[in-house]
Each structure stands twice: as structure tokens, then as C-alpha cells.
Design a protein around this motif. Structure first.
Motif, PDB file in Angstrom:
ATOM      1  N   GLU A 111      -8.199  12.693 -36.738  1.00 15.43           N
ATOM      2  CA  GLU A 111      -9.270  12.529 -37.708  1.00 15.43           C
ATOM      3  C   GLU A 111      -9.114  11.213 -38.475  1.00 15.43           C
ATOM      4  O   GLU A 111      -8.001  10.758 -38.715  1.00 15.43           O
ATOM      5  CB  GLU A 111      -9.279  13.714 -38.678  1.00 15.43           C
ATOM      6  N   PHE A 112     -10.248  10.609 -38.823  1.00 17.15           N
ATOM      7  CA  PHE A 112     -10.240   9.376 -39.612  1.00 17.15           C
ATOM      8  C   PHE A 112     -11.464   9.363 -40.512  1.00 17.15           C
ATOM      9  O   PHE A 112     -12.416  10.125 -40.306  1.00 17.15           O
ATOM     10  CB  PHE A 112     -10.234   8.144 -38.687  1.00 17.15           C
ATOM     11  N   THR A 113     -11.446   8.498 -41.506  1.00 14.01           N
ATOM     12  CA  THR A 113     -12.573   8.376 -42.438  1.00 14.01           C
ATOM     13  C   THR A 113     -13.521   7.305 -41.939  1.00 14.01           C
ATOM     14  O   THR A 113     -13.147   6.135 -41.802  1.00 14.01           O
ATOM     15  CB  THR A 113     -12.079   8.025 -43.854  1.00 14.01           C
ATOM     16  N   CYS A 114     -14.755   7.707 -41.666  1.00 11.42           N
ATOM     17  CA  CYS A 114     -15.779   6.794 -41.150  1.00 11.42           C
ATOM     18  C   CYS A 114     -16.648   6.313 -42.311  1.00 11.42           C
ATOM     19  O   CYS A 114     -17.054   7.100 -43.171  1.00 11.42           O
ATOM     20  CB  CYS A 114     -16.624   7.539 -40.106  1.00 11.42           C
ATOM     21  N   TYR A 115     -16.952   5.003 -42.336  1.00 12.08           N
ATOM     22  CA  TYR A 115     -17.707   4.405 -43.438  1.00 12.08           C
ATOM     23  C   TYR A 115     -19.135   4.057 -43.012  1.00 12.08           C
ATOM     24  O   TYR A 115     -19.369   3.555 -41.901  1.00 12.08           O
ATOM     25  CB  TYR A 115     -17.013   3.135 -43.937  1.00 12.08           C
ATOM     26  N   LYS A 116     -20.072   4.315 -43.929  1.00  8.66           N
ATOM     27  CA  LYS A 116     -21.475   3.920 -43.727  1.00  8.66           C
ATOM     28  C   LYS A 116     -22.062   3.555 -45.093  1.00  8.66           C
ATOM     29  O   LYS A 116     -21.516   3.945 -46.137  1.00  8.66           O
ATOM     30  CB  LYS A 116     -22.292   5.078 -43.119  1.00  8.66           C
ATOM     31  N   PHE A 117     -23.166   2.810 -45.091  1.00 11.52           N
ATOM     32  CA  PHE A 117     -23.928   2.667 -46.331  1.00 11.52           C
ATOM     33  C   PHE A 117     -24.605   4.011 -46.612  1.00 11.52           C
ATOM     34  O   PHE A 117     -25.128   4.650 -45.696  1.00 11.52           O
ATOM     35  CB  PHE A 117     -24.992   1.579 -46.198  1.00 11.52           C
ATOM     36  N   ARG A 118     -24.590   4.423 -47.866  1.00  5.58           N
ATOM     37  CA  ARG A 118     -25.234   5.700 -48.202  1.00  5.58           C
ATOM     38  C   ARG A 118     -26.738   5.579 -48.029  1.00  5.58           C
ATOM     39  O   ARG A 118     -27.376   4.715 -48.635  1.00  5.58           O
ATOM     40  CB  ARG A 118     -24.889   6.100 -49.648  1.00  5.58           C
ATOM     41  N   SER A 119     -27.312   6.461 -47.224  1.00  2.00           N
ATOM     42  CA  SER A 119     -28.753   6.424 -46.944  1.00  2.00           C
ATOM     43  C   SER A 119     -29.452   7.687 -47.421  1.00  2.00           C
ATOM     44  O   SER A 119     -30.655   7.844 -47.207  1.00  2.00           O
ATOM     45  CB  SER A 119     -28.986   6.253 -45.439  1.00  2.00           C
ATOM     46  N   MET A 120     -28.720   8.594 -48.050  1.00  2.00           N
ATOM     47  CA  MET A 120     -29.288   9.853 -48.538  1.00  2.00           C
ATOM     48  C   MET A 120     -29.017  10.025 -50.019  1.00  2.00           C
ATOM     49  O   MET A 120     -28.104   9.411 -50.584  1.00  2.00           O
ATOM     50  CB  MET A 120     -28.667  11.041 -47.784  1.00  2.00           C
ATOM     51  N   HIS A 121     -29.810  10.881 -50.640  1.00  2.00           N
ATOM     52  CA  HIS A 121     -29.467  11.335 -51.985  1.00  2.00           C
ATOM     53  C   HIS A 121     -28.184  12.147 -51.891  1.00  2.00           C
ATOM     54  O   HIS A 121     -27.924  12.800 -50.872  1.00  2.00           O
ATOM     55  CB  HIS A 121     -30.589  12.205 -52.553  1.00  2.00           C
ATOM     56  N   SER A 122     -27.363  12.120 -52.917  1.00  2.00           N
ATOM     57  CA  SER A 122     -26.124  12.898 -52.907  1.00  2.00           C
ATOM     58  C   SER A 122     -26.448  14.366 -52.688  1.00  2.00           C
ATOM     59  O   SER A 122     -27.334  14.931 -53.344  1.00  2.00           O
ATOM     60  CB  SER A 122     -25.373  12.721 -54.233  1.00  2.00           C
ATOM     61  N   ASN A 123     -25.747  14.996 -51.728  1.00  2.00           N
ATOM     62  CA  ASN A 123     -26.019  16.393 -51.401  1.00  2.00           C
ATOM     63  C   ASN A 123     -24.741  17.058 -50.902  1.00  2.00           C
ATOM     64  O   ASN A 123     -23.755  16.385 -50.600  1.00  2.00           O
ATOM     65  CB  ASN A 123     -27.135  16.492 -50.348  1.00  2.00           C
ATOM     66  N   THR A 124     -24.774  18.369 -50.801  1.00  2.00           N
ATOM     67  CA  THR A 124     -23.588  19.141 -50.405  1.00  2.00           C
ATOM     68  C   THR A 124     -23.615  19.550 -48.939  1.00  2.00           C
ATOM     69  O   THR A 124     -22.700  20.220 -48.468  1.00  2.00           O
ATOM     70  CB  THR A 124     -23.472  20.413 -51.269  1.00  2.00           C
ATOM     71  N   THR A 125     -24.660  19.147 -48.195  1.00  2.00           N
ATOM     72  CA  THR A 125     -24.791  19.584 -46.792  1.00  2.00           C
ATOM     73  C   THR A 125     -24.501  18.467 -45.798  1.00  2.00           C
ATOM     74  O   THR A 125     -24.655  18.655 -44.593  1.00  2.00           O
ATOM     75  CB  THR A 125     -26.213  20.128 -46.540  1.00  2.00           C
ATOM     76  N   CYS A 126     -24.074  17.296 -46.310  1.00  2.00           N
ATOM     77  CA  CYS A 126     -23.939  16.128 -45.430  1.00  2.00           C
ATOM     78  C   CYS A 126     -22.860  16.303 -44.366  1.00  2.00           C
ATOM     79  O   CYS A 126     -22.916  15.670 -43.309  1.00  2.00           O
ATOM     80  CB  CYS A 126     -23.666  14.871 -46.254  1.00  2.00           C
ATOM     81  N   ASP A 127     -21.846  17.140 -44.639  1.00  2.00           N
ATOM     82  CA  ASP A 127     -20.766  17.322 -43.668  1.00  2.00           C
ATOM     83  C   ASP A 127     -21.054  18.435 -42.662  1.00  2.00           C
ATOM     84  O   ASP A 127     -20.228  18.696 -41.777  1.00  2.00           O
ATOM     85  CB  ASP A 127     -19.450  17.628 -44.396  1.00  2.00           C
TER      86      ASP A 127
END
Length: 447
Positions: free
Chosen positions: A304-320
Motif C-alpha cells: 500500500e502507498f499514498t496516492c496524490y491528486k488535486f482535490r476535485s470533490m467537496h470534502s466527503n466521507t465516501t471518497c474511499d
């Protein structure tokens, strides 16, 4: 974080290469003093060493490699080195007298050979005396060749194979064998080639692919081995690997990693250096939350590793858990644009620079999706035999973005496996070109 022991001793060859380069340069400094301090000369002999070692596969020495083969590699390496030096000596201004060149070559060969053989035998002693650097294996099948391989594993501890079990396919439930392999965390499975025609074969192959186990075949004495097989020899016992992966080759990995480093550095310096401040301002103006979206994904060998992106969504709890879909209310107005143009993926070049990802490779999935597809889709885990990529062959052939049904993920896996088994620099360049072309052309599933 899930870890898996690597299939190769990752650091031995790079360290050996560095030692060899230091030796050839130091000896050149002392034995060819007329070039002391001339940087171009040391660059030249270092490039010659790298070129000849690639051509002779000088560093492709495994635990089962015979000592005669190692001496053969050493001889080829230094003959090719001498040819390259002599060619330069004849085309350009003479940089050394033939006598000095021969002395330099002989002394270098002796010292490097001693080091190479010492490392090879030191590892054997480490395995036999201390039980380190070993792999847990099982054998499935019967016959004389099975007994020979079993004796090899049991009697030749210096090779570092720990035989945990031997099974005859006809006398056991194959599912019990597979459960045993999983419970004992077996690294490699050896199977009689005659089992290819049995019902058990497909089950064993699928299990090996879906659990990232190395699978190798043992041919019978009377079976012909064609030239197209990449045959390995354990003493005199022929072993055929189940799958040949170009990126298992050290030089191919060096080429791909070098390309990744250069490409990611250029993108970070000339694009992200000014794009990150601009996108950051726009993200902050539109919605609250972090600039970068960080998500744990599965990489090579399912680590496992941490993948980076520009945030394109409103903050939410279902993104994972929930993948983005068409018309997704979570996506911001700016997010629609940067997702459509793939700008949101650009921070992953930091992942490439750090070594977690490659520019081209199978796209990494969220951990929850990896676990789900691993159970539902056959051979899904084969995608994790190499580093994941920012773009991939599946993405350039219509299988990017949301997985709407099993057909999407099955075809994605097919393209990813084809890429893994047929990798080349030119294939990477073609995929990069198609990715850029598709960005400007526009894609239906870019949302």
C-alpha cells in the motif's frame, strides 16, 4: 500496511554495480594516470561498463546460477569492454598504449571477479549456515524428476529453498493443497508439466495468479523443451517459469526507472512548479478543504502507498469507498474541468519520483476495490506484479474511469496483463502519446 517479501534480493545487484563502477574508475586513475582528473574519460568507461553489462546480462546471476556460467559472464564482459576501449583507441586520439590497456583490463577483471565470486559464495554460506535469504516452496506432482528436485531442495541448503511440502495430485484434494500454500505463506510453487492436461492445472494457475505466487513447471525427462522456453537449471534439473515478465530483468527496470525519474522531474520542475500555486488558489476559492487529495492504494506486490491528486470533490466521507460517477454531486465545478483534462492526476508525478508509481503501468485501485475485485475477477492480482502507473494501456483503449460492470474490469485486467508480459520502451512511449491525444480529443468516461 500489507507487505510482501520481494521476489529478488533488491539491493545486492545495485550495490554490486556501484562497487564495480568505483573499482574501474579508481584503477583507471592509478593505472592510466594520463587521464587523471579528466571527467569525460571516467564517464566514457562507466558508460562502456553499463553498455557491455546490459549486452552480456552480467548482473543476471541468481541463486541457482552455476559457477561456470558466472565465469562465462565475466569473460564476455571484459572481452566486450576491451573491444569498446580498443575501438575508441582506434577511432579517436589514442588514450592508452595497448600494454597499459591490457594491464588495466587484467587487473580490473581479477579484482572484480574476486568480489563477484565472494558475494556469490557469501550468500550461499548465509543461506546454508544461518538460514537467511530463503524461499518457501512446495512441489506438486510425481515421478523421477520430482524426487530429483525434492533432493535438490533438501540437500542443497546453500541455494536458499525451504521445501515445506510435496503433494501428488491424484492422492490429495487440490483445494487442500492450495489452502496449505496460503496458510504457510509459500513463495514458489513447482508443478509437474504433465499436470497441464489435468483439471487441477487451471485451478493451480488461477490460484498462483490471484495470490501473487511464483509458479514454475518441472518437465519430465522425455519431454522436449523448445527454444522459446526461458529454461532455468537447478544443478542439471530443468525448470520452466510460468510467466516471463520483461520488467523482472534488471536492465529493463533500470531503463524504466531512469525514464520515470527524468520524465517526473521535468514535469515537476517545468509544469507543477507554477501549476500547483494556480490550482491551489482556485481550489481554495471554490470550496473548503485540502488542496491535495490523498488516498491509500495498492501498488507493486499489493503493498500500500499514498496516492496524490488535486482535490476535485467537496470534502466527503465516501471518497474511499465510492468511485466517481457521471453527474456525481460531490465533484466541484473546477473538479469537473481538472478531471476532464486529467489535471487532477498530475500530482502523481511526485509518486513516480518517489518510486511508488511509474509513468505507465496498471492504474492503482482503492484498497476496498482491490479486495472486492480480487475475489470476483480472475487474475486481477496479476496487475500488481509491477508498479502502477499514472496512465496505462487499458486507459488508452477505452477503460479509464468508472467501472460500470464486470466487463469493464475484466477487459482492463486483460490489457494490463498484456502490458506486463509485453513491456517495452516503445510501448510506454506509444501509451504516453495516446494519453495526451485522448486528453485533447476528449473521452466519454473522463468525469
Amino acid at each position: 500496511m500489507k507487505k510482501r517479501r520481494g521476489r529478488y534480493s533488491k539491493f545486492i545487484r545495485p550495490i554490486t554495480l556501484i562497487i564495480d563502477l568505483i573499482i574501474i574508475n579508481l584503477l583507471a586513475y592509478f593505472l592510466l594516470p594520463e587521464f587523471a582528473g579528466k571527467g569525460w574519460f571516467y564517464i566514457f568507461i562507466s558508460l562502456c561498463w553499463l553498455l557491455s553489462s546490459w549486452a552480456t546480462m552480467y548482473y543476471d546471476v541468481f541463486r541457482f546460477t552455476r559457477i561456470v556460467k558466472i565465469f562465462e559472464k565475466i569473460f564476455k564482459q571484459f572481452i566486450l569492454q576491451f573491444v569498446l576501449y580498443s575501438a575508441y583507441n582506434g577511432i579517436f586520439s589514442r588514450f592508452a598504449e595497448p600494454k597499459d590497456l591490457i594491464i588495466y583490463g587484467v587487473v580490473t577483471m581479477i579484482i572484480i571477479s574476486i568480489i563477484k565470486i565472494s558475494i556469490f559464495y557469501s550468500l550461499k554460506i548465509f543461506r546454508s549456515q544461518y538460514g537467511g535469504n530463503y524461499r518457501k516452496v512446495v512441489i506438486i506432482g510425481k515421478g523421477k524428476e520430482i524426487k530429483q528436485l525434492r533432493d535438490f531442495f533438501n540437500l542443497k541448503s546453500e541455494y536458499g529453498y525451504h521445501l515445506v511440502g510435496t503433494f501428488q495430485d491424484e492422492t490429495v484434494d487440490i483445494q487442500d493443497v492450495l489452502d496449505f500454500i496460503e496458510m504457510e505463506k509459500i513463495d514458489e510453487i513447482y508443478i509437474s508439466l504433465y499436470l497441464v492436461s489435468t483439471k487441477s492445472f487451471a485451478k493451480i494457475v488461477d490460484f498462483a495468479d490471484n495470490n501473487l505466487k511464483v509458479l514454475k513447471y518441472i518437465p519430465k525427462d522425455d519431454e522436449l523443451i523448445g527454444d522459446n522456453y526461458n529454461t532455468e537449471y537447478y544443478d542439471l534439473i530443468p525448470i520452466i517459469p510460468r510467466r516471463t515478465i520483461p520488467l523482472d530483468n534488471n536492465y529493463n527496470r533500470v531503463v524504466k526507472r531512469s525514464f520515470d525519474l527524468v520524465f517526473s522531474t521535468l514535469v515537476i520542475v517545468f509544469l507543477l512548479s507554477w501549476l500547483i500555486p494556480l490550482i491551489s488558489i482556485l481550489i481554495k476559492l471554490e470550496s473548503r478543504g485540502p488542496i491535495f487529495f490523498k488516498q491509500v492504494r495498492n501498488g507493486i506486490n499489493n503493498s500500500e502507498f499514498t496516492c496524490y491528486k488535486f482535490r476535485s470533490m467537496h470534502s466527503n466521507t465516501t471518497c474511499d469507498d465510492l468511485q466517481a460517477s457521471k453527474g456525481d454531486a460531490r465533484i466541484t465545478r473546477l473538479g469537473k474541468f481538472i478531471r476532464k483534462t486529467s489535471i487532477d492526476e498530475l500530482p502523481q508525478f511526485f509518486n513516480v519520483f518517489l518510486g511508488d508509481m511509474s509513468v505507465v503501468g496498471p492504474r492503482p485501485h482503492m484498497v476496498v476495490h482491490t479486495q472486492m475485485y480480487a475475489k470476483r475477477i480472475n487474475k486481477f492480482m496479476v496487475r500488481h506484479l509491477i508498479k502502477p502507473g499514472i496512465t496505462g494501456m487499458a486507459q488508452t483503449h477505452g477503460y479509464r474511469g468508472e467501472v460500470e460492470n464486470d466487463r469493464d474490469i475484466i477487459n482492463r485486467v486483460k490489457y494490463d496483463i498484456f502490458y506486463i508480459e509485453n513491456w517495452s520502451v516503445f510501448l510506454d512511449l506509444k501509451i504516453i502519446y495516446l494519453t495526451i491525444y485522448n486528453v485533447f480529443k476528449g473521452e466519454d468516461k473522463a468525469y
